[in-house]
Design an enzyme around this catalytic site. Structure first.
Site, PDB file in Angstrom:
ATOM      1  N   VAL A  85      26.961 -33.356 -61.491  1.00 46.14           N
ATOM      2  CA  VAL A  85      27.630 -34.423 -62.000  1.00 46.14           C
ATOM      3  C   VAL A  85      27.411 -35.810 -61.532  1.00 46.14           C
ATOM      4  O   VAL A  85      27.552 -36.922 -62.069  1.00 46.14           O
ATOM      5  CB  VAL A  85      29.210 -34.186 -62.123  1.00 46.14           C
ATOM      6  CG1 VAL A  85      29.887 -34.252 -60.944  1.00 46.14           C
ATOM      7  CG2 VAL A  85      30.008 -35.039 -63.238  1.00 46.14           C
ATOM      8  N   GLY A 164      39.265 -39.234 -63.738  1.00 42.18           N
ATOM      9  CA  GLY A 164      38.382 -38.917 -64.679  1.00 42.18           C
ATOM     10  C   GLY A 164      38.649 -37.363 -65.103  1.00 42.18           C
ATOM     11  O   GLY A 164      39.669 -36.921 -65.022  1.00 42.18           O
ATOM     12  N   HIS A 295      30.660 -29.001 -48.559  1.00 45.89           N
ATOM     13  CA  HIS A 295      30.143 -29.297 -50.031  1.00 45.89           C
ATOM     14  C   HIS A 295      30.037 -28.033 -50.998  1.00 45.89           C
ATOM     15  O   HIS A 295      29.322 -27.876 -51.449  1.00 45.89           O
ATOM     16  CB  HIS A 295      28.795 -30.029 -50.234  1.00 45.89           C
ATOM     17  CG  HIS A 295      28.747 -31.035 -51.166  1.00 45.89           C
ATOM     18  ND1 HIS A 295      28.168 -32.230 -51.315  1.00 45.89           N
ATOM     19  CD2 HIS A 295      29.292 -30.933 -52.654  1.00 45.89           C
ATOM     20  CE1 HIS A 295      28.219 -32.733 -52.459  1.00 45.89           C
ATOM     21  NE2 HIS A 295      28.844 -31.879 -53.182  1.00 45.89           N
ATOM     22  N   ILE A 296      31.294 -27.402 -51.191  1.00 46.71           N
ATOM     23  CA  ILE A 296      31.286 -26.053 -51.939  1.00 46.71           C
ATOM     24  C   ILE A 296      32.191 -26.279 -53.369  1.00 46.71           C
ATOM     25  O   ILE A 296      32.228 -25.058 -53.792  1.00 46.71           O
ATOM     26  CB  ILE A 296      31.685 -25.000 -51.132  1.00 46.71           C
ATOM     27  CG1 ILE A 296      33.220 -25.046 -50.451  1.00 46.71           C
ATOM     28  CG2 ILE A 296      30.684 -24.585 -50.245  1.00 46.71           C
ATOM     29  CD1 ILE A 296      33.704 -24.004 -50.059  1.00 46.71           C
TER      30      ILE A 296
HETATM   31  C1  DGY Z   1      28.147 -32.698 -58.153  1.00 42.04           C
HETATM   32  O1  DGY Z   1      27.625 -31.916 -59.206  1.00 42.04           O
HETATM   33  O2  DGY Z   1      27.887 -33.886 -58.186  1.00 42.04           O
HETATM   34  C2  DGY Z   1      28.636 -32.033 -57.063  1.00 42.04           C
HETATM   35  O3  DGY Z   1      28.880 -32.745 -56.018  1.00 42.04           O
HETATM   36  C3  DGY Z   1      28.049 -30.837 -56.729  1.00 42.04           C
HETATM   37  O4  DGY Z   1      28.354 -29.764 -57.683  1.00 42.04           O
END
Ligand code: DGY
Length: 330
Positions: A85, A164, A295-296
């Site tokens: 995203v 958001g 980062h999970i």
């Molecule tokens: C993203 O999608 O930007 C997240 O950081 C990982 O899913």
């Protein structure tokens, strides 16, 4: 050799991706796929070599998509699709200059990220990791009235930085815990997101002063780079908890370290850091009042498959000159 296949547009996939995404690409019959077939990121030199002459690029947040990559790809490149995203790793300006379209994967990860954000908040505020360590290492003595006490959500004020989709989903999940007041700071009021909860739009300084929990859910942009620094931490309550599941770049980590060590704030929970991975000898990893995850936030099997599938269909739509399911307006 299948000469018919040679005429299909070439795409490059920068990683081994979840099966739902690969299935869509390979069964489409719309492209010739080349892939960096590994769980580790593609080396930059390999990426620069492999993108030459491709029509579509399927990438992850680990690849910096800048002028160098786009020049290496050349004028054939029509579409970049990132399985994320966030798109702070992609230079929008360079894409725009070249008329290249960009797909991304909002919505499909909102629930998973919000869920993990709540888990990280509770782990941090109720000191879960510290407590598990104590249970394992003999620190668990007799029951003591003030041992391992943290801070609860009941009657608290929660401040969301960046309201958001994800920020709103975090609030919806925190509301049943008995939060008294929701505040949010953003570039402007977001009544569409805020009225249901409800949440009050306030300047960042006010958010810092009044919140018992600050949850960062904004995108990383030039405006939000380092926005959580000494000024913010010095305004926060010394009992406040700071949570970040957006991007590490929004936080000045040295300032955060000082705030945690000096007792300016009570604790922090981070799912994102700068850099990633955070070196194992980083000072923040030594602090008991800092919970760091690798980062999970979107890491459920279903979510990662949904992200891979959306990124694949975005790419195919882009190759065909059709509207993408989710496209970043440039
Ligand atoms: C993203 O999608 O930007 C997240 O950081 C990982 O899913």
């Amino acid at each position: 050799p299948n000469t018919a296949g040679k005429q299909l547009p070439r795409i490059y996939v920068t990683r081994r991706i979840p099966p739902d995404g690969m299935k869509i690409l390979s069964q489409s019959g719309l492209c010739n796929i080349e892939q960096w077939d590994s769980d580790e990121p593609v080396p930059r030199s390999e990426l620069l070599e492999k993108v030459a002459g491709i029509r579509g690029l399927y990438c992850l947040l680990t690849e910096k998509i800048d002028a160098e990559v786009l020049d290496a790809a050349g004028p054939s490149l029509q579409v970049v699709s990132t399985m994320s995203v966030g798109y702070d790793h992609v230079s929008l300006e360079e894409l725009k200059k070249r008329g290249i379209r960009l797909g991304y994967t909002p919505d499909v990860l909102t629930e998973a990220v919000a869920e993990l954000t709540v888990a990280l908040l509770l782990a941090t505020s109720r000191r879960l990791l510290e407590a598990v360590d104590e249970a394992k290492n003999g620190g668990w003595g007799t029951w003591k009235p003030l041992w391992m006490c943290g801070y609860g959500l009941t009657d608290s004020t929660v401040g969301i930085l960046g309201l958001g989709r994800i920020g709103a989903a975090v609030m919806a999940r925190l509301k049943p815990f008995g939060v008294k007041r929701f505040l949010y700071a953003d570039t402007g009021p977001r009544p569409d997101m805020a009225t249901k909860i409800p949440a009050e739009f306030v300047p960042l300084e006010e958010l810092a002063r009044h919140s018992d929990f600050i949850v960062v859910c904004c995108a990383l942009t030039p405006e939000t780079q380092g926005i959580c620094g000494n000024r913010l931490f010095s305004l926060m309550k010394d009992t406040a908890i700071f949570i970040n599941t957006s991007r590490g770049g929004v936080v000045n980590q040295e300032d955060l370290y000082q705030a945690l060590v000096n007792g300016q704030i009570a604790a922090a929970g981070l799912d994102v850091t700068e850099p990633e991975p955070l070196p194992t000898d980083h000072p923040l990893l030594k602090l008991k009042n800092c919970v760091i995850l690798p980062h999970i936030a979107s890491a459920t099997v279903a979510t990662r498959n949904a992200m891979a599938a959306l990124a694949a269909s975005n790419l195919l739509a882009g190759l065909q000159g059709k509207a993408m399911g989710k496209e970043v307006p440039l």
